[in-house]
Design a protein around this motif. Sequence first.
Motif, PDB file in Angstrom:
ATOM      1  N   UNK A  43       0.833  -1.205   0.000  1.00  0.00           N
ATOM      2  CA  UNK A  43       0.000   0.000   0.000  1.00  0.00           C
ATOM      3  C   UNK A  43       0.872   1.260   0.000  1.00  0.00           C
ATOM      4  N   UNK A  44       0.435   2.297  -0.706  1.00  0.00           N
ATOM      5  CA  UNK A  44       1.237   3.527  -0.776  1.00  0.00           C
ATOM      6  C   UNK A  44       1.375   4.223   0.586  1.00  0.00           C
ATOM      7  N   UNK A  45       0.425   3.976   1.497  1.00  0.00           N
ATOM      8  CA  UNK A  45       0.472   4.635   2.812  1.00  0.00           C
ATOM      9  C   UNK A  45       1.300   3.867   3.850  1.00  0.00           C
ATOM     10  N   UNK A  46       1.901   2.754   3.405  1.00  0.00           N
ATOM     11  CA  UNK A  46       2.816   2.036   4.315  1.00  0.00           C
ATOM     12  C   UNK A  46       4.256   2.402   3.926  1.00  0.00           C
ATOM     13  N   UNK A  50      -9.918   2.262  17.863  1.00  0.00           N
ATOM     14  CA  UNK A  50      -9.450   2.589  16.517  1.00  0.00           C
ATOM     15  C   UNK A  50      -8.506   3.786  16.532  1.00  0.00           C
ATOM     16  N   UNK A  51      -7.587   3.773  15.591  1.00  0.00           N
ATOM     17  CA  UNK A  51      -6.707   4.925  15.370  1.00  0.00           C
ATOM     18  C   UNK A  51      -6.813   5.281  13.889  1.00  0.00           C
ATOM     19  N   UNK A  52      -6.580   6.565  13.561  1.00  0.00           N
ATOM     20  CA  UNK A  52      -6.642   6.980  12.158  1.00  0.00           C
ATOM     21  C   UNK A  52      -5.308   7.629  11.774  1.00  0.00           C
ATOM     22  N   UNK A  53      -4.833   7.337  10.556  1.00  0.00           N
ATOM     23  CA  UNK A  53      -3.565   7.922  10.114  1.00  0.00           C
ATOM     24  C   UNK A  53      -3.551   8.086   8.595  1.00  0.00           C
ATOM     25  N   UNK A  54      -2.610   8.922   8.142  1.00  0.00           N
ATOM     26  CA  UNK A  54      -2.403   9.064   6.699  1.00  0.00           C
ATOM     27  C   UNK A  54      -1.243   8.194   6.232  1.00  0.00           C
ATOM     28  N   UNK A  55      -0.223   8.073   7.092  1.00  0.00           N
ATOM     29  CA  UNK A  55       0.902   7.200   6.772  1.00  0.00           C
ATOM     30  C   UNK A  55       1.160   6.291   7.965  1.00  0.00           C
ATOM     31  N   UNK A  56       1.408   5.014   7.708  1.00  0.00           N
ATOM     32  CA  UNK A  56       1.733   4.061   8.769  1.00  0.00           C
ATOM     33  C   UNK A  56       3.188   3.619   8.561  1.00  0.00           C
ATOM     34  N   UNK A  57       3.986   3.775   9.611  1.00  0.00           N
ATOM     35  CA  UNK A  57       5.404   3.414   9.492  1.00  0.00           C
ATOM     36  C   UNK A  57       5.752   2.321  10.505  1.00  0.00           C
ATOM     37  N   UNK A  58       5.851   1.078  10.068  1.00  0.00           N
ATOM     38  CA  UNK A  58       6.288   0.033  10.994  1.00  0.00           C
ATOM     39  C   UNK A  58       7.797   0.146  11.253  1.00  0.00           C
ATOM     40  N   UNK A  59       8.177   0.012  12.530  1.00  0.00           N
ATOM     41  CA  UNK A  59       9.597   0.049  12.913  1.00  0.00           C
ATOM     42  C   UNK A  59       9.773  -0.984  14.003  1.00  0.00           C
TER      43      UNK A  59
END
Lengths: 296, 579
Positions: free
Chosen positions: B236-239, B357-366
């Motif tokens: 996905x582009x947002x990941x 629930x949480x809402x975001x535009x970009x999700x960054x796994x680290x």
Amino acid sequence: MELIDYQDDGHFFSGHVACAGCVEALALRVILNTVGSDAMAVVAPSCSAVICGGYPASALKIPVFHTTLESAAASASGVKRGLVAQGKTETTVVALAGDGGTYDIGLQALSSAAERNEDILYICFDNEGYMNTGGQKSSSTPKSAVTGSTPAGKETSKKNMVEILAAHRIPYIATTSPGDLNDMAAKVEKAKAIRGTKVIIVLIPCLAGWGVVDDGAVKTARLAVDSGVFPLLEVFGGHDYVLNKTTKNQPINDYLKQQKRYRHMSVEQIASLQAEVDEQWQRIQKRVEVSSGFEA
Amino acid sequence: MVATDKQQASPLWTTTTSEVRLTGTWREAKPDYHVAPSPCHGACPVQGDIASWIQQVSRSEYYGAWLTLMENNPFPAIAGRICHHPCETACNRQQLDETVGICSLERFVGDMALTQSWALPAIKQDDDCSVAIVGGGPAGLSCAYQLRRRGFKVALYEARDQLGGLMRYGIPSYRLDRAILDAEIERIIDLGIDLHLEVELQDQAALKRLHKEYDAVYLATGASQSKNLPMLDYQQPWVLDSAAFLAAMSHGQNMLLGERILVIGGGSAAIDTARSARRLGKAVTILALEPEHLLPAQTIEVTEALEEGVEFVCGAMMQSTQVKDKGVQLHCVKVDFSAGAERGEFAIDVLTGSEFNLVADTVIPAIGQQVDMDRWAGLLAADQGLAQTDQGWQTSCRGIFAGGDMASMDRFVTHAVGMGKQAAQAISHYLRPHTEVAQVKTEKPVGFEAINSYYYPISKRQKQKQTELETRLDGFSEVQQALSDHGAMIEAGRCFSCGTCTYCDNCFYHCPDMAITKLATSEIDGSPNRAQSGPSRGIGYSIKSDYCKGCGLCVAECPTGSIIMREDTGCSTKQESCS
Ligand SMILES: Cc1cc2nc3c(=O)[nH]c(=O)nc-3n(C[C@H](O)[C@H](O)[C@H](O)COP(=O)(O)OP(=O)(O)OC[C@H]3O[C@@H](n4cnc5c(N)ncnc54)[C@H](O)[C@@H]3O)c2cc1C
Ligand SMILES: Cc1ncc(C[n+]2csc(CCOP(=O)(O)OP(=O)(O)O)c2C)c(N)n1
Ligand code: SF4
Ligand code: SF4
Ligand code: SF4
Ligand SMILES: [Mg+2]
């Protein structure tokens, strides 16, 4: 960290027969090296006499005269006057005596020397008992302490020698301990420069007499100071008090715990001794407050 | 009548001095000077001689302090900024008041070396043996430095166009200024390293070629693969992968989409991602499995992130995602987290009914990195996803050594540096068996009970200043500020110097029997407390067997725990000494 700052010029020799870990020997080392070479000593029967002597050998570089238990101050006065008669006015005469020889048996001689303001430096090694004769009580032994002659603990309180001496209005009185060798050296240095009678009382935690471990006397001396049992002070002219360590931040318990002579004490006895210490501390504080702030 | 020396002692009455009596015969035990490891040394990943260099700082011997630091770590200015400082956790001083600020002192010395452009001593002799190092991160650079100092020829292969590894492509500049990073790396390269940038070793065949060409190889390629969350679609582009984001950031490139950023993870990488995003003006939330006090990141990092307005949702996990009109919705649930025995091991229990629930535009796994061991398959054996190595960091292939993130789960810069140093010692021993002997201090560290704390009045730790909060988010300049000269001096003075003699002379002066000799004395006295006219200090001491009664006062009054009592069998007349 504050470093020790006196210079050991070899005025006190190895091979003396003080017990291993004895801080009276340690104090002698500081005092003799600070007093220096232009000096003579007079010593009364006591541990220090044993440490200094042992015929035909001496542990001291300077000449030392062994006198009687009653007369340390009188003998020192005589030696000083003899030197002055020979024109040797600068030579320091140092009297070395125990608390028995100061608080009890030699008090008369000391009182009259002080009254005449004889030019002597009188050192009292206060181990709070007659220790070289096996550990009997003296009038310097504190309340509750067990000695050979007070097996259930002494009933009366320690005599206040500083106040007795202050009443003589001599130029300098000080207390010091082997817990702070710089303090000891500084006070001897100061006394050396003053003319008249100077008395320095050195607290000596006695390993055998107090029941302190061989390497524990310096620590015990520090606890005596930190708990206010033995405040480090100076009295100038008998009037002006200076308290050198102005905080009393430990209960006496830690101090008592270092020593077998207090082992039997009940909670009430400890509280009573603590009250005595607190009362003494307050009295000194008041004296300090009314002092003019004069310092030599 | 004034006596001036022993011979003249009291001539009227006595014939000799007490020195004729050998009172040392009373003794049962005897003091012995020894150098013992400090607890901080034991905990330090580079095995630094902390007590020694801090003493040098307190004597204002800054260049000497730097050289002592450089023995074990070529990056004091870097480590002084970003080391997780296990040394401080072990420090004896915390049992009196607070731990010594070892890390801030290290930075102080490291920075001074850079501002003063101090140079390393010239390399003594050149050795014909050559070593190839693969990977220019802290492990590879440390190994290169240690081998070059020993005279070996060193070639360094690095895939990227700049050196530093995760120190450059991971740690952001607000924690580690790039000028500092560049300067400390350059100092190593200046020793004469044959540098091959932008050369990526593709496979085991390439490694084999290096193995043939050089006498030994050190592999330190890090852990380059991101671990993936199974419930997240990485197409996905947002990941966005945090490693890619931070690497782009280090080039000043912003890859973020939208205003609301959600970072998943609780380690350094997650916090750095979040704080970098805050600096780009984004609203940032961190979602971590661990409760706040168990977050794997350093406490200071978490504190600073909170100060900077990063939101933390701790003790929770994401279960699924759903793309909505205005952003991505993350369906989350609270969990009960329990840490396992090993670092990185844990167990979780989902708390039923705790969905949110949480809402975001970009999700960054680290959520961590793993090692690409497939690349070396057939040549190097793997062990639980890491390169398999023996105690001397040698892999299953003789002559190939490995270290850093690729060979250990101790994923920290100074651990990588320490591993690089140990590998260099092992490689040196492998190439020149007769010259290199690994030095290991086996003695027990000096405990607090051996320190005489009377000599150390209570004194609060000197805190480093921080850049004001208002200006922090304006850019990427450093948050932590160095100690002042004065602050560093006070902080260095707080160190007990556990197990390392400071030549304070306390033992000498506390002996009631004058049984300690100063072996030599120094008129130069760096101690700030010292009166100008004071006695000259000893530099080494010995015990006079003839007179020591074995009381132990010298041991009790030693402020540093540098003397111990040993039973005295009585048959030796040897003088115990320390110099
Ligand atoms: C965001 C983040 C923050 C961190 N913060 C801290 C911190 O504050 N304190 C701390 O102590 N640690 C921190 N760490 C961990 C620390 O950075 C690492 O543990 C350390 O850098 C590992 O060093 P290394 O030399 O093993 O590997 P790396 O630093 O990863 O270096 C490996 C090098 O090898 C190169 N390479 C890889 N493959 C090849 C190949 N095939 N051929 C040639 N070259 C190759 C890479 O380009 C890289 O330069 C952080 C890590 C991250 C990701
Ligand atoms: C008049 C007299 N009584 C008794 C003695 C025996 N005696 C010698 S030393 C000593 C003890 C002295 O005690 P102190 O002055 O406190 O010195 P310490 O032994 O404690 O150092 C005694 C009682 C003596 N010498 N003279
Ligand atoms: S006091 Fe100094 S030597 Fe001792 S553990 Fe702490 S930093 Fe290390
Ligand atoms: S203080 Fe002196 S006599 Fe006592 S153990 Fe140490 S060296 Fe020996
Ligand atoms: S007392 Fe001072 S000089 Fe003596 S061993 Fe300890 S640190 Fe060194
Ligand atoms: Mg007595």
